[in-house]
Design a protein around this motif. Structure first.
Motif, mmCIF file in Angstrom:
data_model
loop_
_atom_site.group_PDB
_atom_site.id
_atom_site.type_symbol
_atom_site.label_atom_id
_atom_site.label_comp_id
_atom_site.label_asym_id
_atom_site.label_seq_id
_atom_site.Cartn_x
_atom_site.Cartn_y
_atom_site.Cartn_z
ATOM 1 N N VAL A 35 0.806 -1.231 0.000
ATOM 2 C CA VAL A 35 0.000 0.000 0.000
ATOM 3 C C VAL A 35 0.835 1.275 0.000
ATOM 4 C CG1 VAL A 35 -1.767 1.305 1.255
ATOM 5 C CG2 VAL A 35 -1.940 -1.174 1.098
ATOM 6 N N THR A 36 1.886 1.309 0.797
ATOM 7 C CA THR A 36 2.614 2.562 0.967
ATOM 8 C C THR A 36 3.935 2.596 0.196
ATOM 9 O OG1 THR A 36 3.592 1.671 2.982
ATOM 10 C CG2 THR A 36 1.637 3.040 3.242
ATOM 11 N N PRO A 38 4.279 1.798 -3.593
ATOM 12 C CA PRO A 38 4.380 1.949 -5.060
ATOM 13 C C PRO A 38 4.929 3.309 -5.492
ATOM 14 C CG PRO A 38 2.056 1.687 -4.372
ATOM 15 C CD PRO A 38 2.905 1.401 -3.186
ATOM 16 N N GLN A 39 4.482 4.380 -4.825
ATOM 17 C CA GLN A 39 4.955 5.719 -5.222
ATOM 18 C C GLN A 39 6.435 5.900 -4.882
ATOM 19 O OE1 GLN A 39 2.268 5.077 -3.293
ATOM 20 N NE2 GLN A 39 0.452 5.913 -4.309
ATOM 21 N N ALA A 40 6.915 5.178 -3.857
ATOM 22 C CA ALA A 40 8.335 5.268 -3.479
ATOM 23 C C ALA A 40 9.214 4.578 -4.528
ATOM 24 C CB ALA A 40 8.548 4.625 -2.104
ATOM 25 N N ASN A 64 -4.217 -5.693 1.165
ATOM 26 C CA ASN A 64 -5.267 -5.878 0.165
ATOM 27 C C ASN A 64 -5.740 -7.306 -0.013
ATOM 28 O OD1 ASN A 64 -5.868 -3.493 -1.865
ATOM 29 N ND2 ASN A 64 -3.742 -3.270 -1.250
ATOM 30 N N VAL A 78 -8.408 -2.820 -8.678
ATOM 31 C CA VAL A 78 -7.488 -1.815 -8.127
ATOM 32 C C VAL A 78 -6.550 -2.469 -7.110
ATOM 33 C CG1 VAL A 78 -7.324 0.528 -7.248
ATOM 34 C CG2 VAL A 78 -9.420 -0.224 -8.367
ATOM 35 N N SER A 79 -7.108 -3.333 -6.259
ATOM 36 C CA SER A 79 -6.270 -4.081 -5.310
ATOM 37 C C SER A 79 -5.278 -4.970 -6.066
ATOM 38 C CB SER A 79 -7.132 -4.986 -4.420
ATOM 39 O OG SER A 79 -7.827 -4.223 -3.460
ATOM 40 N N ALA A 81 -4.059 -4.582 -9.043
ATOM 41 C CA ALA A 81 -3.004 -3.772 -9.672
ATOM 42 C C ALA A 81 -1.947 -3.366 -8.644
ATOM 43 C CB ALA A 81 -3.613 -2.529 -10.321
ATOM 44 N N GLN A 82 -2.401 -3.083 -7.418
ATOM 45 C CA GLN A 82 -1.442 -2.663 -6.397
ATOM 46 C C GLN A 82 -0.540 -3.827 -5.983
ATOM 47 O OE1 GLN A 82 -2.759 -1.122 -2.398
ATOM 48 N NE2 GLN A 82 -1.793 0.709 -3.208
ATOM 49 N N ALA A 85 1.870 -4.411 -8.725
ATOM 50 C CA ALA A 85 2.925 -3.385 -8.724
ATOM 51 C C ALA A 85 4.020 -3.765 -7.732
ATOM 52 C CB ALA A 85 2.337 -2.016 -8.372
ATOM 53 N N LEU B 30 -6.513 4.122 -0.815
ATOM 54 C CA LEU B 30 -5.096 3.762 -0.686
ATOM 55 C C LEU B 30 -4.657 2.691 -1.679
ATOM 56 C CD1 LEU B 30 -5.389 5.457 1.816
ATOM 57 C CD2 LEU B 30 -4.301 3.672 3.134
ATOM 58 N N LYS B 31 -5.612 2.187 -2.442
ATOM 59 C CA LYS B 31 -5.260 1.138 -3.402
ATOM 60 C C LYS B 31 -4.598 1.709 -4.653
ATOM 61 C CE LYS B 31 -9.160 -1.660 -1.847
ATOM 62 N NZ LYS B 31 -10.426 -2.302 -2.221
ATOM 63 N N ILE B 33 -1.947 3.523 -7.083
ATOM 64 C CA ILE B 33 -0.485 3.486 -7.080
ATOM 65 C C ILE B 33 0.117 4.800 -7.570
ATOM 66 C CG2 ILE B 33 -0.368 0.973 -7.311
ATOM 67 C CD1 ILE B 33 0.144 1.298 -10.277
ATOM 68 N N GLU B 34 -0.757 5.802 -7.781
ATOM 69 C CA GLU B 34 -0.264 7.111 -8.217
ATOM 70 C C GLU B 34 -0.104 8.035 -7.005
ATOM 71 O OE1 GLU B 34 -3.258 5.899 -9.233
ATOM 72 O OE2 GLU B 34 -2.722 5.049 -11.192
ATOM 73 N N ARG B 35 0.527 9.172 -7.223
ATOM 74 C CA ARG B 35 0.722 10.152 -6.171
ATOM 75 C C ARG B 35 -0.290 11.293 -6.272
ATOM 76 N NH1 ARG B 35 5.497 11.851 -2.839
ATOM 77 N NH2 ARG B 35 6.912 10.131 -3.195
ATOM 78 N N HIS B 79 -0.817 9.493 1.872
ATOM 79 C CA HIS B 79 -1.952 9.864 1.022
ATOM 80 C C HIS B 79 -2.782 10.980 1.665
ATOM 81 C CE1 HIS B 79 -0.672 5.701 0.639
ATOM 82 N NE2 HIS B 79 -1.166 5.634 -0.575
ATOM 83 N N TRP B 82 -1.095 14.077 0.576
ATOM 84 C CA TRP B 82 -1.326 14.260 -0.857
ATOM 85 C C TRP B 82 -2.767 14.722 -1.110
ATOM 86 C CZ3 TRP B 82 0.871 8.709 -1.972
ATOM 87 C CH2 TRP B 82 2.254 8.716 -1.744
#
Lengths: 465, 195
Positions: A35-36, A38-40, A64, A78-79, A81-82, A85, B30-31, B33-35, B79, B82
């Motif tokens: 969850v925390t 992917p953006q990193a 998820n 969506v879950s 895809a995460q 990722a 929170l699912k 994956i974008e910022r 998030h 953000w």
């Protein structure tokens, strides 16, 4: 002057100290979930940076993941895809991952300890506030945001301001039937959701020393609910016994060297804390939350509070708002509150001893008519151990639903959620509005109280069955 | 990240304490994956109530949030920051912030400004009475000005400099890579690896 446990661990990890700047701390272990992160990872990719120490980094899929039909693809796109990722990021950057259905998969804060990766004196971070769990080993462990996840991936360090120290000393013995969960709920009710802000808490005293490692993890886990980023307990024989022989724990001469160091970590007798709180263990009894933050808790054998009893206007408004959301009547006994769902699991109470305690209550009994009872082990290993002991049979025979490992209904990112207005007794850590599903109402309890509640359909301590 | 020096804007009076990050951005969001794009999820449960303050057109376009004590408690989800930024907030004023939220905010250039309860109350009353009231958050002078008041706030010199320059931590830390490497050479061999 002597130093506290937290100060010793801090000092041993300072890479760089400069006047006016935060200390640059080295991080011994970085736990990652879907969850925390992917953006990193994406930021690393954009900057062309590698993960500096993949060998100090480990990932698992937990928030998820569904807890039924885990061999099928995740239904929520969506879950899915995460999770995909995370798999790609771990493959691209060389990070070891425990994916769904792997015997090592589980909630990130259950996986680290069971592997022996969470050890005394370490610095441990994760993009998850319940990283405080690992402080049970005498590690300095705290939750971080995604930008900090990126920072640790890139540099294996974090710039941090030195926190203040708080001692929570629990004197005397816990009465029979009073658990680590009741203890930490009582602590949070005492100091409030913001009382620990800016502090690292060290739990001390006879009642803390008497806790098992799993009980200590429950206590440290919820430090964040009192506003403290980290909670710690000095390592002792209980700690060493738990760690010895685990897959990633030191062995042979390394074990001896490690234990010798770990023994030096306890707070010195002449050390001072910035703040001290004393709790009287014999006065405690099973606790339950009645409101919408973990500080709004009371003994189960008391009544729902009355806003009229609060002098401060803001506190009164907060209680009124919480009771309105929770659909509760001031002055009514907490033990009359009827629930629709019982959830036993999470990084707070999803370990083997929690499941054993719940099974002990449910053995030979039946879940109340119409009640939904979800039992979700904290990891696949916990699941396998529970099944080896026959706990799954006890749960099924009682009418409970035995699931696969994950965060599940603690935060409802997977299909396990409350419906609007639905009420739960939950062994998780947060009773925030909508935490377990929009409009859901959560009462935080111990596994023992959750199991007894499953039998009667209303908030119940095992002693009252 | 966007540098922060002096910001003047209108404010939203939230009038709530213990605002946890599950309220700021529910877990369903929170699912992703974008910022970006989290503004639509900001306070989404509360926004379902037509009387919630963010639904009041008088506060549309406001860029400062006025909140009670213990803002940003709970989950570490960045998030939440953000979402506040994507919605248009540049600063949040509260008597006390949760530690992780505060760190996340500072890392992204959303200014968490600690001011006493009576100041939040006075500013809240002022913007409730007149939603066009402007408030200035001056990081250079480390003070908040609005509704006839000027109140100082604390922020250490280093963090202030970093925010004013809009610098991100990774770049700053990598200037000290030699020290990191030297530290690594001294770590005990028995420390665990994940391999």
């Amino acid at each position: 002057m002597g130093r506290t446990l937290a100060e010793k661990v801090w000092d041993a990890h300072v890479v760089r100290r400069a006047d006016g700047e935060p200390d640059l701390l080295y991080i011994d272990l970085h736990l990652v979930h879907e969850v925390t992160s992917p953006q990193a990872f994406e930021a690393l990719r954009l900057a062309g940076r590698p993960v500096r120490r993949p060998d100090l980094t480990i990932a698992t899929e937990d928030h998820n993941v569904p807890t039924t039909d885990t061999l099928l693809p995740i239904a929520d796109p969506v879950s899915r895809a995460q999770v995909e990722a995370l798999r790609k990021n771990c493959a691209d950057f060389g990070v070891r991952l425990f994916p769904m259905n792997d015997p090592g998969q589980g909630i990130v804060h259950v996986v680290g300890p069971q592997l022996g990766l969470s050890e005394p004196g370490m610095t441990i971070v994760c993009g998850d506030s319940h990283t405080s769990t690992h402080g049970a080993f005498g590690a300095l462990a705290f939750g971080i945001g995604t930008s900090q996840v990126e920072h640790v991936l890139a540099t294996q360090t974090l710039p941090q301001r030195r926190p203040k120290t708080m001692a929570v000393t629990v004197q005397g013995e816990l009465p029979a039937g009073v658990t680590a969960k009741d203890l930490i709920l009582a602590v949070i009710a005492r100091i409030g959701t913001g009382g620990g802000a800016g502090y690292v808490i060290e739990y001390r005293g006879e009642a803390v020393r008497a806790l098992s490692m799993e009980g200590r993890m429950t206590v440290c886990n919820m430090s964040i609910e009192a506003g403290a980023r980290a909670g710690m307990i000095a390592p002792d024989e209980t700690t060493f016994e738990y760690l010895k022989g685990r897959p990633n724990a030191p062995q042979g001469a390394d074990w001896d060297a490690a234990v010798a160091y770990w023994r030096t970590l306890a707070t010195d007798d002449d050390a001072t804390f910035d703040h001290e709180v004393v709790i009287d263990a014999p006065s405690l009894s099973p606790y339950v939350t009645w409101g919408t933050n973990p500080g709004q808790a009371a003994p189960l054998n008391t009544a729902i509070p009355d806003p009229a009893d609060y002098g401060d206007a803001a506190a009164k408004a907060s209680v009124e708002r919480a009771l309105a959301y929770m659909g509760l009547t001031p002055g009514a006994p907490l033990s009359d509150v009827a629930v629709d769902t019982v959830f036993i699991g999470s990084c707070t109470n999803g370990r083997l001893s929690d499941l054993r305690a719940a099974a002990e209550v449910l053995r030979g009994r039946q879940v109340a008519d119409g009640l939904r009872v979800l039992i979700v082990p904290g990891s696949m290993e916990v699941k396998a151990q529970a099944e080896a002991e026959g706990l799954d049979e006890v749960f099924r025979a009682a009418g409970a639903d035995w699931r696969s490992a994950g965060c599940s209904m603690c935060l409802g990112m997977n299909p396990d959620t409350l419906s609007p207005g639905e009420r739960s007794a939950s062994t998780s850590n947060r009773n925030f509005e909508g935490r377990q599903g929009p409009g859901g109402r959560t009462h935080l309890v111990s596994p023992e109280v959750a199991a007894a509640t499953a039998v009667t359909g209303r908030l119940t301590a095992p002693a009252d069955l | 990240m966007e540098a922060f020096t002096i910001h003047t804007g209108r404010a939203v009076p939230l009038r709530r304490s213990d605002v946890d990050t599950d309220q700021i951005i529910p877990s369903e969001w929170l699912k992703r994956i974008e910022r970006t794009g989290f503004g639509a999820g900001l306070f989404s449960e509360w926004r379902a109530d037509p009387s919630f303050v963010l639904n009041n057109p008088a506060y549309a376009g406001a860029s400062i949030l006025l909140a009670g004590p213990d803002f940003g408690t709970g989950s570490s989800r960045e998030h939440a920051v953000w979402a506040l930024q994507d919605y248009g907030f540049r600063a949040v004023l509260s008597p006390r912030f949760a530690d992780i939220f505060r760190g996340n905010a500072l890392g992204n250039g959303l200014l968490p400004v600690v001011v006493p309860v009576d100041v939040v109350e006075a500013l809240t009353a002022a913007v409730e009475a007149d939603p066009t009231t402007e408030i200035t958050v001056d990081l250079v002078a480390r003070e908040v000005r609005g509704a006839g008041r000027t109140v100082g706030f604390e922020l250490d010199d280093f963090t202030r400099w970093r925010l004013m320059e809009g610098l991100d931590d990774v770049g700053l830390t990598l200037r000290h890579e030699e020290q990191i490497t030297a530290f690594e050479a001294g770590r005990p061999a028995w420390l665990p690896t994940t391999a």
